[in-house]
Design a protein around this motif. Structure first.
Motif, short mmCIF file in Angstrom:
data_model
loop_
_atom_site.label_atom_id
_atom_site.label_comp_id
_atom_site.label_asym_id
_atom_site.label_seq_id
_atom_site.Cartn_x
_atom_site.Cartn_y
_atom_site.Cartn_z
N LEU A 492 0.84 -1.20 0.00
CA LEU A 492 0.00 0.00 0.00
C LEU A 492 0.88 1.25 0.00
CD1 LEU A 492 -2.91 1.04 0.09
CD2 LEU A 492 -2.78 1.02 2.59
N LEU A 493 1.94 1.21 0.79
CA LEU A 493 2.86 2.33 0.84
C LEU A 493 3.51 2.58 -0.52
CD1 LEU A 493 4.15 4.43 2.72
CD2 LEU A 493 5.96 2.76 3.20
N ALA A 494 3.85 1.46 -1.20
CA ALA A 494 4.47 1.59 -2.52
C ALA A 494 3.51 2.25 -3.51
CB ALA A 494 4.89 0.21 -3.03
N SER A 495 2.21 1.96 -3.41
CA SER A 495 1.25 2.55 -4.35
C SER A 495 1.10 4.05 -4.14
CB SER A 495 -0.12 1.88 -4.20
OG SER A 495 -0.72 2.20 -2.95
N TYR A 496 1.39 4.53 -2.94
CA TYR A 496 1.29 5.95 -2.66
C TYR A 496 2.55 6.71 -3.03
CZ TYR A 496 -3.24 5.83 -0.38
OH TYR A 496 -4.59 5.72 -0.14
N GLY A 497 3.63 5.99 -3.33
CA GLY A 497 4.86 6.64 -3.77
C GLY A 497 5.37 7.63 -2.75
N THR A 498 5.57 8.88 -3.17
CA THR A 498 6.10 9.92 -2.28
C THR A 498 5.00 10.80 -1.68
OG1 THR A 498 6.37 11.43 -4.16
CG2 THR A 498 8.24 10.00 -3.63
N THR A 499 3.78 10.28 -1.66
CA THR A 499 2.64 11.08 -1.20
C THR A 499 2.88 11.70 0.17
OG1 THR A 499 1.00 9.85 -2.48
CG2 THR A 499 0.22 10.96 -0.51
N PHE A 500 3.44 10.93 1.10
CA PHE A 500 3.60 11.42 2.47
C PHE A 500 5.01 11.91 2.76
CE2 PHE A 500 0.30 8.05 2.61
CZ PHE A 500 -0.79 8.86 2.91
N ASP A 501 5.79 12.13 1.69
CA ASP A 501 7.19 12.54 1.87
C ASP A 501 7.41 14.03 1.70
OD1 ASP A 501 7.73 9.89 2.26
OD2 ASP A 501 8.41 9.52 0.21
N HIS A 502 6.37 14.79 1.28
CA HIS A 502 6.55 16.22 1.08
C HIS A 502 6.87 16.92 2.40
CE1 HIS A 502 3.41 15.46 -2.27
NE2 HIS A 502 4.63 15.39 -2.79
N ALA A 503 7.61 18.00 2.31
CA ALA A 503 7.84 18.83 3.50
C ALA A 503 6.50 19.39 3.97
CB ALA A 503 8.80 19.97 3.17
N LEU A 504 6.29 19.37 5.28
CA LEU A 504 5.01 19.81 5.82
C LEU A 504 4.72 21.26 5.46
CD1 LEU A 504 2.62 18.83 7.51
CD2 LEU A 504 3.83 19.64 9.56
N TRP A 505 5.74 22.09 5.45
CA TRP A 505 5.53 23.50 5.15
C TRP A 505 4.99 23.69 3.73
CZ3 TRP A 505 7.83 25.66 0.97
CH2 TRP A 505 8.98 25.05 0.46
N LEU A 506 5.34 22.76 2.83
CA LEU A 506 4.85 22.88 1.46
C LEU A 506 3.34 22.62 1.41
CD1 LEU A 506 5.38 23.26 -1.54
CD2 LEU A 506 5.93 20.82 -1.69
N ASP A 507 2.89 21.59 2.14
CA ASP A 507 1.44 21.34 2.21
C ASP A 507 0.71 22.55 2.80
OD1 ASP A 507 1.68 18.74 1.19
OD2 ASP A 507 2.10 17.93 3.17
N TRP A 508 1.28 23.12 3.84
CA TRP A 508 0.66 24.28 4.48
C TRP A 508 0.65 25.49 3.54
CZ3 TRP A 508 3.23 24.09 10.04
CH2 TRP A 508 2.69 23.00 10.73
N LEU A 509 1.74 25.67 2.82
CA LEU A 509 1.81 26.79 1.89
C LEU A 509 0.75 26.68 0.80
CD1 LEU A 509 3.22 29.35 0.85
CD2 LEU A 509 4.80 27.87 -0.41
N ILE A 510 0.55 25.46 0.30
CA ILE A 510 -0.47 25.26 -0.74
C ILE A 510 -1.86 25.54 -0.18
CG2 ILE A 510 -1.54 23.55 -2.25
CD1 ILE A 510 1.23 22.25 -2.51
N LEU A 511 -2.13 25.04 1.03
CA LEU A 511 -3.43 25.29 1.65
C LEU A 511 -3.65 26.79 1.89
CD1 LEU A 511 -3.59 22.37 4.25
CD2 LEU A 511 -5.10 22.69 2.28
N ALA A 512 -2.60 27.48 2.36
CA ALA A 512 -2.72 28.92 2.59
C ALA A 512 -2.94 29.67 1.27
CB ALA A 512 -1.46 29.44 3.29
N THR A 513 -2.27 29.22 0.21
CA THR A 513 -2.44 29.86 -1.10
C THR A 513 -3.86 29.68 -1.62
OG1 THR A 513 -0.10 29.52 -1.62
CG2 THR A 513 -1.60 29.94 -3.47
#
Length: 537
Positions: A492-513
């Motif tokens: 299951l982890l392999a199917s998600y690839g790098t989904t959970f590997d992004h820097a947290l600040w990047l996810d937050w920046l996208i949400l803020a944008t």
């Protein structure tokens, strides 16, 4: 010192607005009372809005001489918040409309005067929604009289009223004009014309068929009654002669600088909270719906899915997804009906100078703290019930930031849609169209790496995707799935690839944008669809 309203002269020269009006020219003297009459579709409201400056004519000009301060404009509908007591509603309006620095005593005096002038003092503590039709009409006029406008425009002020009530309203307008307030109204009701100094008759093709006194109109059209000029009948209105007149209060100069956007925002926050507290059904829905959803989460998922020794990867995916979607859904539904349900009030207050930025931010200021409380409650209950893992305070701090940003993105998206639609039913119809993509293209049901290319591109615009991925990052999904005893974890982890590997600040920046994009768009739509009423021609 007591002064009278300044009044104004209105001069109209060759005003045309395609495809309705053609070459309208007329004059209204200071303190005059003019009725614009004509059949349905003749352009009465269009002409009134051109005179008021709401609609710019395609040709010609409208000049106002001798006026200071913005004019008043009373739309056809009774546009007043119905949840609050009448006097409280008027005080909020006075704070929005009167110059900055106006004392509380002056505001109270203005409110008391308009209540007395319109024979509404006895109704001051009653909710606006409980007033009769004629009383609500007078309350709607009272809002504009708070600033003592030199010019007052009214669109069919007697529409829907019984003859006696309509006559009362027209007597009120006659008194205002006699006190110096230049008054222009549209009407379908023949008895209204008897109270007016002059009438302007529009022909079906949008040209001016006649302008003059009512007596001259009867002679011109060779008819004994106004009904002979136009046949559509409605109600009639006015007020008692013994009520206070415009001479009984200081006019004051209301053309000064009004309160700025920051103070407007604070005032609107208080008013929105006031309305919300008094509307118990709406408050129960706002509070009760998250509780119901949280109860369903607790009943749906078994405890222990995040156990380090025996994790359930499939269940953990769904828990994270539904937590993210819950934050999105609550934010969207809280915002979706906020603007469209009070569009008429918004339009009227924008005409009086309300900042679009202050208005939209006031909605965020009231609803976002409530959403944060809902998100915190959801996390606390699910953690206590062992539907979430044992993690550090810092990890749950990250989760709260993620959910707050997710709820803010959804709330501002809901406000944008609410500002763009024309009625609440359209907003309700938009709900599934906004929710389905946030389910299908998030990457929980079908991981983003295995989506078709079109789906992957769509997923970038889904705020729920970035909330889901940030939650997985903060709660250590990669470590849990790779080290647990479940054989499902690694594939299951392999199917998600790098989904959970992004820097947290990047996810937050996208949400803020995404939040800022929806917020600024909502403000732009509110400003575009609800223009200010200019103080000069």
């Amino acid at each position: 010192m007591t002064t009278e309203a300044a009044g104004a002269r209105i001069t109209v020269r060759g005003v045309s607005r395609r495809p309705i009006l053609t070459g309208i020219s007329l004059d209204v003297g200071p303190g005059g009372l003019l009725a614009i009459i004509g059949g349905s579709g003749a352009g009465k409201t269009t002409l009134l809005e051109a005179l008021a400056g709401i609609r710019r004519p395609d040709a010609g000009e409208v000049l106002r001489e001798g006026a200071f301060g913005p004019p008043g404009f009373v739309p056809q509908d009774d546009i007043v918040h119905r949840e609050l007591p009448l006097a409280r509603t008027l005080r909020y309006e006075a704070r929005l409309r009167l110059p900055a620095g106006t004392t509380r005593a002056e505001i109270d005096r203005r409110v008391e005067w308009v209540l007395a002038a319109l024979d509404l003092t006895a109704k001051s503590g009653q909710r606006v929604g409980w007033l009769s039709g004629g009383e609500r009409k007078r309350a709607s006029i009272a809002v504009e009289l708070l600033t003592r406008p030199p010019v007052l425009f009214l669109d069919e002020p007697t529409s829907g009223l019984d003859p006696a009530t309509a006559a009362e309203v027209m007597r009120l307008l006659r008194g205002l004009a006699a006190s110096g307030t230049t008054t222009v109204l549209t009407t379908h009701n023949p008895p209204d014309v008897e109270f007016c100094d002059r009438i302007a008759v529009l022909s079906p093709d949008g040209t001016l068929a006649f302008t003059g006194t009512p007596a001259e109109a009867l002679e011109h059209f060779r008819t004994p009654t106004i009904s002979g000029i136009y046949t559509t009948l409605n109600g009639a209105s006015a007020l008692r002669n013994e009520r206070p007149t415009m001479h009984d209060t200081q006019a004051g100069d209301t053309s000064g600088q009004r309160i700025g956007p920051v103070r407007q925002c604070g005032l609107l926050v208080r008013r929105t909270l006031d309305i919300l507290v008094r509307n118990r059904l709406t408050l129960a829905i706002l509070v009760g719906s998250p509780v119901m959803v949280l109860a369903m989460f607790a009943l749906l998922f078994k405890p222990g899915a995040f156990s380090p020794t025996h994790p359930n990867p499939g269940t953990t995916v769904m828990i994270l997804f539904w937590i993210a979607f819950g934050g999105f859904f609550f934010g969207l539904t809280y915002g979706l009906l906020q603007i469209c349900t009070e569009a008429a009030v918004l339009r009227r207050e924008r005409l009086a100078g309300l900042s679009a930025t202050a208005y939209v931010l006031s909605k965020v200021g009231v609803l976002l703290p409530l959403l944060v409380a809902v998100d915190a409650l959801m996390l606390a209950v699910l953690r206590v019930l062992d539907r979430l893992p044992s993690a550090s305070w810092s990890a749950y701090g990250e989760v709260m930031v993620t959910l707050t940003l997710s709820s803010a993105a959804a709330l501002t998206l809901g406000l944008l849609i609410s500002a763009a639609v024309t009625d609440p039913s359209q907003a309700t119809l938009a709900l599934p169209m906004l929710c389905f993509p946030q389910v299908l293209f998030v990457g929980a049901i079908l991981p983003v790496p295995v989506m078709a290319s079109g789906g992957r591109w769509i997923s970038y615009a889904m705020s729920n995707r970035w909330a889901f991925e940030a939650l997985g990052h903060s709660l250590g999904i990669r470590a849990l799935w790779s080290s647990g005893a479940s054989p499902l974890g690694p594939p299951l982890l392999a199917s998600y690839g790098t989904t959970f590997d992004h820097a947290l600040w990047l996810d937050w920046l996208i949400l803020a944008t995404l939040t800022l994009t929806s917020l600024t768009s909502a403000i732009a739509v509110v400003a575009h669809r609800n223009p200010h009423l200019p103080t000069t021609p």
